[in-house]
Design a protein around this motif. Structure first.
Motif, short mmCIF file in Angstrom:
data_model
loop_
_atom_site.label_atom_id
_atom_site.label_comp_id
_atom_site.label_asym_id
_atom_site.label_seq_id
_atom_site.Cartn_x
_atom_site.Cartn_y
_atom_site.Cartn_z
N LEU A 214 -22.26 -53.05 29.71
CA LEU A 214 -21.59 -51.90 30.31
C LEU A 214 -22.14 -51.61 31.71
O LEU A 214 -21.38 -51.24 32.62
CB LEU A 214 -21.76 -50.66 29.42
CG LEU A 214 -20.62 -50.41 28.41
CD1 LEU A 214 -20.55 -51.54 27.38
CD2 LEU A 214 -20.81 -49.07 27.71
N LEU A 241 -17.50 -45.23 31.02
CA LEU A 241 -17.80 -46.13 29.91
C LEU A 241 -18.87 -45.48 29.04
O LEU A 241 -19.89 -45.01 29.54
CB LEU A 241 -18.28 -47.49 30.42
CG LEU A 241 -17.33 -48.26 31.34
CD1 LEU A 241 -17.94 -49.60 31.73
CD2 LEU A 241 -15.98 -48.45 30.68
N ILE A 267 -13.44 -54.65 27.57
CA ILE A 267 -13.67 -53.52 28.48
C ILE A 267 -12.73 -53.60 29.68
O ILE A 267 -12.14 -52.60 30.11
CB ILE A 267 -15.14 -53.48 28.93
CG1 ILE A 267 -16.04 -53.13 27.74
CG2 ILE A 267 -15.34 -52.48 30.07
CD1 ILE A 267 -17.52 -53.16 28.07
N ASP A 268 -12.60 -54.81 30.24
CA ASP A 268 -11.71 -55.00 31.38
C ASP A 268 -10.29 -54.57 31.04
O ASP A 268 -9.62 -53.87 31.81
CB ASP A 268 -11.74 -56.47 31.80
CG ASP A 268 -10.75 -56.79 32.90
OD1 ASP A 268 -11.08 -56.58 34.07
OD2 ASP A 268 -9.64 -57.24 32.58
N VAL A 280 -13.57 -44.95 28.23
CA VAL A 280 -13.56 -46.12 27.36
C VAL A 280 -14.84 -46.10 26.54
O VAL A 280 -15.93 -45.97 27.09
CB VAL A 280 -13.46 -47.43 28.17
CG1 VAL A 280 -13.65 -48.64 27.26
CG2 VAL A 280 -12.11 -47.51 28.87
N VAL A 282 -17.28 -47.90 23.54
CA VAL A 282 -17.64 -49.10 22.79
C VAL A 282 -18.48 -48.67 21.59
O VAL A 282 -19.54 -48.06 21.77
CB VAL A 282 -18.41 -50.09 23.66
CG1 VAL A 282 -18.79 -51.34 22.85
CG2 VAL A 282 -17.59 -50.49 24.88
N VAL A 297 -13.57 -51.24 20.64
CA VAL A 297 -13.39 -50.78 22.03
C VAL A 297 -12.16 -49.89 22.05
O VAL A 297 -11.06 -50.34 21.72
CB VAL A 297 -13.24 -51.97 23.00
CG1 VAL A 297 -13.00 -51.45 24.42
CG2 VAL A 297 -14.47 -52.86 22.96
N ASP A 299 -9.73 -46.98 24.16
CA ASP A 299 -9.36 -46.39 25.45
C ASP A 299 -8.40 -45.24 25.21
O ASP A 299 -7.99 -44.97 24.08
CB ASP A 299 -8.76 -47.45 26.39
CG ASP A 299 -7.46 -48.03 25.85
OD1 ASP A 299 -6.53 -47.27 25.54
OD2 ASP A 299 -7.36 -49.28 25.75
#
Length: 374
Positions: A214, A241, A267-268, A280, A282, A297, A299
């Protein structure tokens, strides 16, 4: 890149062997033998007719020759027409067109077997050509991120935006090291199609590992924001993040380099589809077995329609959900989630879209010390 589970070149395919194929009641030899027998019967029959009706022998000879030629022409056409088609398909394959196939593969003779063989050869060549193109696309996609990050850091130093302090140089060094590791994986990617990719799995602490991933994503967004301003680049500084590991001392057993590909690409993808000033998250939890790991993950974007979920991990699929900056503005190639699935499959794990009240939730399960694929 292939996709896992594809049929290898030269491997056995179901349905290629037929019960009783050794008998071949409709083989070419049987057909030619039948032609000879029928011709003899016609000639004999016409001769007997001539003897009983006192017809001149020359008329009987002409009728016999004509009948035999017609039957021979009919049988010859049934044998030569498939050969002409096979010649055309083989010529197309030699010119690089692997989409052509031979019809008549269901024939119960030697020509049917030859048609099946040519079609299998075309399938294998088409698969090899597709894997080659996917390999080039995968390599380009994976090399682009560290190269872009390194370029952004160096341009910041050259333009005076940041100084060449040890922290900046460490960021550049880290991207250079990652670039070197990605170059080393080229051999692994080439071995993927042969099914001999191995994992360098080891036990590691999940919190510091994911925290580093991250942090790297945040550093890249910070270093690249002056280039991505107004361009819709996915490296957005406005997306936060967050990491949640429970228990904090959680450990797992996996290939950390491959897992980096999974987490970084997820993540991207999540950041790219997040709303302005989105978040976002995790999540990491202990799995069912020793060293196993559950990763999620999440979002706050528009999510993935249920009708599209089965396609999100396909190569070059960019989906119908546009990013907050407009459709197609992220510059992605549609390979990120395909690469993530490939890495998870190598571990023998599972990856998929889970139900979520808001946004998109990608769930990854790694089996830990169980035998990975490859």
């Amino acid at each position: 890149m292939t996709r896992p589970g594809s049929t290898r070149s030269g491997s056995a395919r179901p349905g290629t062997s037929r019960p009783g194929s050794g008998l071949r009641p409709f083989s070419i030899k049987a057909k030619l033998g039948t032609l000879v027998v029928v011709s003899v019967f016609i000639t004999t029959g016409l001769l007997m007719v001539a003897l009983r009706t006192r017809t001149e022998l020359r008329f009987i000879t002409v009728f016999s020759v004509i009948a035999t030629l017609l039957i021979t022409q009919f049988v010859a056409h049934g044998l030569t027409a498939p050969l002409d088609e096979m010649t055309t398909v083989a010529r197309s394959i030699s010119h690089g067109d692997y989409t052509r196939r031979v019809s008549g593969a269901d024939r119960r003779d030697e020509l049917g077997d030859l048609a099946q063989t040519i079609n299998r050869m075309a399938d294998d060549l088409e698969a090899v050509d597709r894997h080659r193109k996917e390999l080039v696309a995968n390599v380009s996609h994976e090399l682009r991120t560290p190269i872009a990050a390194l370029r952004a850091v160096l341009e910041n130093v050259v333009d005076g935006v940041s100084s060449a302090d040890p922290e900046t140089m460490r960021t550049a060094l880290k991207q250079t090291e990652r670039l070197g590791r990605l170059v080393e994986t080229l051999l692994d990617l080439s071995r993927l199609d042969n099914g001999v990719v191995t994992l360098k799995a080891s036990r590691f602490e999940v919190w510091p590992y994911l925290s580093g991933v991250l942090k790297e994503a945040n550093n890249f967004a910070a270093a690249h924001r002056h280039l991505s301003s107004g361009s819709g680049n996915h490296s957005r500084k406005d997306v936060a993040l967050a990491l949640d590991v429970s228990p904090p001392e959680l450990t797992a057993y996996a290939d950390t380099e491959r897992l980096h590909q999974v987490v970084a690409n997820l993540i991207d993808n999540a950041v790219k589809h997040s709303p302005p000033h989105g978040r976002v998250q995790v999540l990491a939890r202990r799995g069912d077995g020793p060293g196993s790991l559950h990763l999620e993950v999440l979002d706050e974007g528009p999510g993935i329609p249920e009708s599209e979920r089965y396609r999100v991990f396909e190569r070059f699929n960019r989906g119908e959900v546009s990013s907050p900056h407009g459709p197609g503005s992220d510059g992605g190639t549609g390979l990120g989630l395909a690469i993530a699935r490939w890495a998870v499959d190598l571990h023998g794990g599972r990856i998929g879209v889970a139900e979520s009240a808001r946004g998109c939730r990608i769930r990854v399960t790694l089996p830990g010390v169980s035998q990975p694929r490859g």
